[in-house]
Design a protein around this motif. Structure first.
Motif, PDB file in Angstrom:
ATOM      1  N   ASN A  18      37.129  27.935  43.945  1.00  0.00           N
ATOM      2  CA  ASN A  18      38.390  28.378  44.445  1.00  0.00           C
ATOM      3  C   ASN A  18      38.281  29.780  44.955  1.00  0.00           C
ATOM      4  O   ASN A  18      37.765  30.610  44.293  1.00  0.00           O
ATOM      5  N   GLY A  19      38.794  30.110  46.092  1.00  0.00           N
ATOM      6  CA  GLY A  19      38.728  31.458  46.520  1.00  0.00           C
ATOM      7  C   GLY A  19      39.726  31.737  47.567  1.00  0.00           C
ATOM      8  O   GLY A  19      40.112  30.871  48.279  1.00  0.00           O
ATOM      9  N   PHE A  20      40.167  32.958  47.636  1.00  0.00           N
ATOM     10  CA  PHE A  20      41.039  33.319  48.726  1.00  0.00           C
ATOM     11  C   PHE A  20      40.280  34.197  49.649  1.00  0.00           C
ATOM     12  O   PHE A  20      39.381  34.841  49.272  1.00  0.00           O
ATOM     13  N   ASN A  21      40.789  34.448  50.755  1.00  0.00           N
ATOM     14  CA  ASN A  21      40.333  35.415  51.717  1.00  0.00           C
ATOM     15  C   ASN A  21      39.271  36.339  51.212  1.00  0.00           C
ATOM     16  O   ASN A  21      39.498  37.491  51.025  1.00  0.00           O
ATOM     17  N   GLY A  22      38.181  36.001  51.089  1.00  0.00           N
ATOM     18  CA  GLY A  22      37.152  36.926  50.692  1.00  0.00           C
ATOM     19  C   GLY A  22      37.169  37.272  49.259  1.00  0.00           C
ATOM     20  O   GLY A  22      36.615  38.258  48.842  1.00  0.00           O
ATOM     21  N   THR A  23      37.784  36.503  48.430  1.00  0.00           N
ATOM     22  CA  THR A  23      37.785  36.809  47.028  1.00  0.00           C
ATOM     23  C   THR A  23      36.930  35.808  46.315  1.00  0.00           C
ATOM     24  O   THR A  23      36.963  34.663  46.636  1.00  0.00           O
ATOM     25  N   THR A  24      36.195  36.200  45.336  1.00  0.00           N
ATOM     26  CA  THR A  24      35.487  35.201  44.553  1.00  0.00           C
ATOM     27  C   THR A  24      35.801  35.413  43.097  1.00  0.00           C
ATOM     28  O   THR A  24      35.866  36.515  42.618  1.00  0.00           O
ATOM     29  N   ASN A  25      35.976  34.329  42.392  1.00  0.00           N
ATOM     30  CA  ASN A  25      36.268  34.422  40.984  1.00  0.00           C
ATOM     31  C   ASN A  25      35.259  33.575  40.244  1.00  0.00           C
ATOM     32  O   ASN A  25      34.916  32.514  40.680  1.00  0.00           O
ATOM     33  N   SER A  26      34.856  34.024  39.101  1.00  0.00           N
ATOM     34  CA  SER A  26      33.927  33.211  38.344  1.00  0.00           C
ATOM     35  C   SER A  26      34.381  33.135  36.906  1.00  0.00           C
ATOM     36  O   SER A  26      34.594  34.134  36.275  1.00  0.00           O
ATOM     37  N   MET A  71      45.261  42.154  53.624  1.00  0.00           N
ATOM     38  CA  MET A  71      44.263  41.115  53.869  1.00  0.00           C
ATOM     39  C   MET A  71      42.946  41.566  53.282  1.00  0.00           C
ATOM     40  O   MET A  71      42.620  42.735  53.311  1.00  0.00           O
ATOM     41  N   CYS A  72      42.192  40.605  52.760  1.00  0.00           N
ATOM     42  CA  CYS A  72      40.970  41.015  52.096  1.00  0.00           C
ATOM     43  C   CYS A  72      40.161  39.808  51.691  1.00  0.00           C
ATOM     44  O   CYS A  72      40.495  38.677  51.991  1.00  0.00           O
ATOM     45  N   GLY A  73      39.079  40.103  50.947  1.00  0.00           N
ATOM     46  CA  GLY A  73      38.318  39.075  50.277  1.00  0.00           C
ATOM     47  C   GLY A  73      38.388  39.342  48.794  1.00  0.00           C
ATOM     48  O   GLY A  73      38.381  40.483  48.367  1.00  0.00           O
ATOM     49  N   ILE A  74      38.497  38.290  48.003  1.00  0.00           N
ATOM     50  CA  ILE A  74      38.566  38.493  46.563  1.00  0.00           C
ATOM     51  C   ILE A  74      37.592  37.565  45.867  1.00  0.00           C
ATOM     52  O   ILE A  74      37.278  36.492  46.354  1.00  0.00           O
ATOM     53  N   THR A  75      37.110  37.997  44.693  1.00  0.00           N
ATOM     54  CA  THR A  75      36.229  37.171  43.881  1.00  0.00           C
ATOM     55  C   THR A  75      36.617  37.319  42.422  1.00  0.00           C
ATOM     56  O   THR A  75      37.164  38.333  42.024  1.00  0.00           O
ATOM     57  N   ALA A  76      36.327  36.297  41.639  1.00  0.00           N
ATOM     58  CA  ALA A  76      36.581  36.399  40.209  1.00  0.00           C
ATOM     59  C   ALA A  76      35.610  35.514  39.464  1.00  0.00           C
ATOM     60  O   ALA A  76      35.200  34.476  39.945  1.00  0.00           O
ATOM     61  N   SER A  77      35.276  35.951  38.264  1.00  0.00           N
ATOM     62  CA  SER A  77      34.409  35.166  37.384  1.00  0.00           C
ATOM     63  C   SER A  77      35.035  35.166  36.012  1.00  0.00           C
ATOM     64  O   SER A  77      35.348  36.216  35.467  1.00  0.00           O
ATOM     65  N   ILE A  78      35.213  33.988  35.452  1.00  0.00           N
ATOM     66  CA  ILE A  78      35.962  33.863  34.203  1.00  0.00           C
ATOM     67  C   ILE A  78      35.208  32.966  33.237  1.00  0.00           C
ATOM     68  O   ILE A  78      34.782  31.874  33.603  1.00  0.00           O
ATOM     69  N   VAL A  79      35.068  33.422  32.024  1.00  0.00           N
ATOM     70  CA  VAL A  79      34.462  32.590  30.997  1.00  0.00           C
ATOM     71  C   VAL A  79      35.494  31.567  30.558  1.00  0.00           C
ATOM     72  O   VAL A  79      36.603  31.910  30.177  1.00  0.00           O
ATOM     73  N   ALA A 102      37.028  31.894  44.784  1.00  0.00           N
ATOM     74  CA  ALA A 102      36.765  32.722  45.958  1.00  0.00           C
ATOM     75  C   ALA A 102      37.501  32.198  47.174  1.00  0.00           C
ATOM     76  O   ALA A 102      38.005  31.080  47.185  1.00  0.00           O
ATOM     77  N   ALA A 103      37.536  33.030  48.195  1.00  0.00           N
ATOM     78  CA  ALA A 103      38.156  32.625  49.451  1.00  0.00           C
ATOM     79  C   ALA A 103      37.292  31.634  50.187  1.00  0.00           C
ATOM     80  O   ALA A 103      37.791  30.764  50.880  1.00  0.00           O
ATOM     81  N   GLU A 104      35.996  31.763  50.067  1.00  0.00           N
ATOM     82  CA  GLU A 104      35.072  30.903  50.799  1.00  0.00           C
ATOM     83  C   GLU A 104      33.963  30.463  49.858  1.00  0.00           C
ATOM     84  O   GLU A 104      33.511  31.232  49.009  1.00  0.00           O
ATOM     85  N   ALA A 105      33.517  29.241  50.023  1.00  0.00           N
ATOM     86  CA  ALA A 105      32.500  28.687  49.127  1.00  0.00           C
ATOM     87  C   ALA A 105      31.191  29.459  49.182  1.00  0.00           C
ATOM     88  O   ALA A 105      30.466  29.532  48.189  1.00  0.00           O
ATOM     89  N   LYS A 106      30.879  30.041  50.328  1.00  0.00           N
ATOM     90  CA  LYS A 106      29.622  30.784  50.450  1.00  0.00           C
ATOM     91  C   LYS A 106      29.548  31.938  49.452  1.00  0.00           C
ATOM     92  O   LYS A 106      28.454  32.381  49.101  1.00  0.00           O
ATOM     93  N   ALA A 107      30.701  32.397  48.984  1.00  0.00           N
ATOM     94  CA  ALA A 107      30.711  33.479  47.996  1.00  0.00           C
ATOM     95  C   ALA A 107      30.128  33.039  46.663  1.00  0.00           C
ATOM     96  O   ALA A 107      29.762  33.870  45.832  1.00  0.00           O
ATOM     97  N   PHE A 108      30.023  31.733  46.431  1.00  0.00           N
ATOM     98  CA  PHE A 108      29.465  31.241  45.176  1.00  0.00           C
ATOM     99  C   PHE A 108      27.939  31.219  45.161  1.00  0.00           C
ATOM    100  O   PHE A 108      27.326  31.082  44.101  1.00  0.00           O
ATOM    101  N   LEU A 109      27.340  31.311  46.325  1.00  0.00           N
ATOM    102  CA  LEU A 109      25.876  31.183  46.401  1.00  0.00           C
ATOM    103  C   LEU A 109      25.137  32.211  45.537  1.00  0.00           C
ATOM    104  O   LEU A 109      24.175  31.860  44.851  1.00  0.00           O
TER     105      LEU A 109
END
Length: 804
Positions: free
Chosen positions: A51-59, A1-9, A251-258
């Motif tokens: 888009n995000g999963f459990n604490g993950t953020t992707n960009s 279990m975790c938080g994930i983030t990502a950022s993609i061109v 990301a898991a949660e929208a707040k990760a995009f702030l």
């Protein structure tokens, strides 16, 4: 279990614009917001989202905000590692300072969701900074450094961040290592995502993933360069996405995009027509979910596409069942026990959320037997350890407290029970924090109680709990399912009484339908205007489920005049939102192949289960306190078996001889004889009979609801008075304050109006989110601009996505 983030061109196709594509979208259905298609079908919800999963953020970013960006960027908060190749595979150019900027953004993003993984964090960024992956870790399996993320494949060319749990780990690991020569560098189950992808590719590797998960994976190999973001079959783990200045963020949660440049705005359409709880929209414009059973793929050649890898299936309603009752009961029991056994594996202690119902009690009973008789470890604990169970205790006088039933179950099983008292003061105290973590409103304060309950395991050193979610959905536990059960005969059981006696069944249908409506009126369900059925509703084959799904959704009278006067909301029928969210192939099966009860279960699971129950009563309130919940009733091996069982073994008819319902809870005390003659979850009761008390075996289903009547001048009344000021409500931009004033008055006048109280709960969540997220005030002018750019799409993002 975790938080994930990502950022993609985002990739730019030569000589063409990228548009988002959904492989299984609904064509040609009238769009919820007046555009063509609701669930990402022709652009109602665009493809900008989050888009995000459990604490993950992707960009995912595009270098110029419109067309000239490619590449994927991802980082993971504490460990900075550079990739092995000089190109990231989506695009080979990035700004000179993008690595430093991206690192800063991803670390801040991870910090926003650090509650999902407070134990450790790390990042990975490709050499050209086009892709970054971030991760914050809640250590469950493999507590050593080898369990850290982001993950890298044995050849160093595939990188990923994974949230959730993959079960049947030992067998799958052996297959990967022995049969395919994959070299693991640790004991974490998350490594299976990378290994199985490398071996089988997409989408074939999904069929081997068993559990709850959300992940972002980047494949840098020549000839197969792509980014994949996938979500489990039922949506147990969240995954949201959006596009900001040409970057795809996940990301898991929208707040990760702030921290990544996202400026939140309300998606008024998704709020008004109910799309946020039905389809892939959220409360925020341009922020969307990766749907359960789906995956997003980003490639240079095809842009961004959404694809489906799994869907629920039910038996042909005309096929006669040949298995014996004994065989079917045993089939359920064996699969449930196996599902629970697999979910006991952890390198930390494991507990159980225990209510007064049969589902969680069965889980506790099976865990106890596995430990005592089969010597199965309970996580890291010895089999001799008492199972730790956690329960909510409401004030006894409220009529909603089931803790005494849970206590009797715990005594019978010989397990430890720990209770969290939830009263008016605690509900008022936790209300705003719950809304912030859930990122959506809810009609009941049960989510606030779940938020409070989830503080208890960590206080006692428990990181993992097993829960009963998913049983009601698959074994027809909700009274919502009874009208559709009676709508048609169960031809798979031709000798059953209700099949052979059509007059009895039809008579019961009319009676039960009326009883259900009366029951839910009594607890504050919304009374929507009776509208003629649209053409789309013909596919529901007469099911009441589309109407049921919007029972707790506010009417348009709550909204500001400018909203009510919009053409698309004059005569709005939110049932159309439900139908537009369903894929054409599912609608075809509902028309002629599936029994109406199974169609109703399908619609419920695609909407309320995924977008509400597994969110504010699941992951969001649990992970707010760094607690991982595991849901054995949502194991797809079990649900696939249960879905193929006859409706009549899930709901069983037995004429009542005497009315012994006085101790059955608030929902049943006013139920009529027709409703009481149908026993919900019959086959589950039989399957778990050895593990539960006689009391539970006989007890009816009571939904987990919080009390709605509280004293004038009490803590909740003061909360809403202080929160729902004219200034705060009008700052939202889409509500009619006079209706809010009236609701505040009615909720606390006389005996209290339950429906008005539920309205206050909705609005309180919106005000909280607006203030904490800094959401821009909605206006008609912005709405007109939004329509100009294609429904809910984020301006400038459509070029990256194919046909959505």
């Amino acid at each position: 279990m975790c938080g994930i983030t990502a950022s993609i061109v985002l990739p730019q196709r030569k000589g063409d614009r990228h548009t988002i594509g959904r492989t299984n979208g609904v064509d040609g259905t009238k769009g919820i917001n007046g555009t063509t298609n609701t669930n990402g079908i022709d652009g109602t919800n665009g493809i900008d989202g989050i888009n995000g999963f459990n604490g993950t953020t992707n960009s995912i970013s595009s270098t110029n905000h419109t067309n000239d960006t490619d590449g994927i960027n991802g980082t993971n908060h504490a460990k900075d590692t550079n990739g092995n190749n000089s190109t990231n595979g989506i695009h080979d150019h990035a700004d000179d300072n993008s690595t430093e900027t991206l690192t800063t953004q991803l670390r801040a993003s991870i910090d926003k969701i650090n509650h999902r993984g407070p134990d450790e964090s790390g990042i990975w960024i490709s050499p050209d900074a086009s892709i970054g992956l971030g991760h914050c870790r809640l250590s469950i399996n493999d507590l050593s450094p080898s369990g850290s993320q982001p993950l890298t494949s044995d050849d160093g060319q595939i990188h990923a961040v994974v949230n959730g749990e993959i079960y049947d780990y030992d067998r799958l690991r052996d297959v990967c290592a022995t049969e395919h020569g994959y070299k693991f560098n640790g004991e974490s189950d998350s490594q299976l995502v990378v290994a199985l992808y490398k071996i089988y590719g997409a989408s074939a590797f999904f069929e081997h993933l068993r559990g709850e998960f959300a992940f972002v994976l980047y494949d840098s190999r020549e000839g197969s360069k792509k980014v994949i973001a996938g979500r489990d079959r039922y949506g147990i783990k969240p995954l949201v996405w959006t596009v900001v200045s040409g970057r795809l963020l996940i990301a898991a949660e929208a707040k990760a995009f702030l921290p990544m440049g996202w400026e939140p705005e309300w998606d008024v359409g998704a709020i008004v027509d109910g799309g946020w709880m039905i389809d892939d929209r959220t409360l925020f414009k341009g922020v969307k979910k990766v749907l359960p059973g789906h995956w997003m793929e980003v490639t240079e050649e095809r842009g961004v596409q959404m694809q489906k890898y799994w869907d629920a299936e039910y038996e042909d309603k005309t096929k006669v069942e040949t298995r014996t009752i004994e065989d079917m009961v045993l089939g359920v029991r064996e699969r449930l026990v196996e599902s629970i056994r697999l979910r006991l594996r952890a390198d930390v202690p494991v507990g159980v959320y225990l209510s007064g119902g049969i589902d969680s009690s069965a889980v506790a009973g099976i865990v106890t037997q596995l430990a005592k008789e089969n010597h199965v470890k309970i996580g890291s604990q010895a089999p001799s350890t008492k199972v730790a169970c956690f329960s909510v205790r409401f004030p006894e006088e409220s009529g909603y407290d089931e803790s005494s039933v849970a206590e009797r179950t715990a005594d019978w099983l010989g397990v430890e029970i720990l209770k969290r008292d939830v009263d008016e003061v605690s509900l008022a105290r936790d209300f705003a924090d719950t809304a912030y973590h859930c990122e959506h409103h809810h009609f009941d304060l049960n989510c606030v109680a779940k938020f409070a309950l989830s503080t208890l395991p960590r206080e006692h050193g428990v990181k993992v709990v097993l829960t009963g979610e998913g049983a009601d959905e698959h074994f027809a536990g909700y009274s919502y399912f009874t009208p559709d059960f009676l709508r048609e005969p169960d031809l798979s059981q031709p000798d059953s009484l209700l099949t052979s006696n059509s007059e009895l069944r039809k008579s019961m249908y009319s009676t039960v339908d009326a009883e259900i409506k009366a029951l839910f009126r009594n607890i504050g369900a919304t009374q929507h205007e009776d509208l003629p059925d649209s053409e789309a509703l013909a596919d529901a084959n007469g099911s009441v489920m589309p109407a049921t799904l919007v029972l707790w959704h506010p009417t348009t009278q709550l909204f500001a005049p400018w909203v009510r006067e919009l053409e698309e909301y004059v005569g709005l029928d939110c049932r159309d939102t439900v139908m537009a969210s369903l894929a054409p192939e599912a609608r075809a099966k509902m028309r002629s192949l599936w029994h109406p009860m199974h169609s109703a279960q399908y619609m419920w699971n695609k909407s309320s289960l995924a977008n509400v129950l597994l969110s504010c009563l699941g992951d969001r309130t649990e992970m707010a306190h760094s607690v991982e919940a595991r849901t054995p009733f949502l194991d797809h091996h079990l649900t696939g078996y249960v879905n193929k069982l006859p409706p009549s073994v899930k709901l069983s008819y037995s004429p009542i001889q005497n009315k012994e319902q006085n101790e059955q809870g608030p929902l049943w005390k006013n139920a009529g004889s027709a409703l009481q003659s149908l026993k919900e979850k019959w086959i589950l009761r039989e399957a778990v009979r050895p593990y539960i008390t006689d009391e539970l075996y006989k007890r009816r289903k009571n939904p987990f609801l919080a009390p709605t009547r509280w004293p004038t001048g009490g803590a909740l009344h003061r909360l809403f008075q202080n929160l729902l000021t004219r200034e705060a409500v009008e700052a939202l931009g889409f509500l009619d304050y006079s209706v809010v004033e009236e609701s505040l008055e009615r909720a606390y006048s006389g005996k209290g109006d339950t429906r008005a109280f539920r309205t206050l709960v909705y609005i309180g969540a919106w005000v909280t989110l607006g203030e904490r997220f800094g959401v821009k005030k909605a206006s008609k002018e912005d709405w007109v601009d939004q329509r100009r750019f294609g429904g809910n799409q984020t301006e400038g993002a459509s070029q990256y996505f194919n046909g959505m």
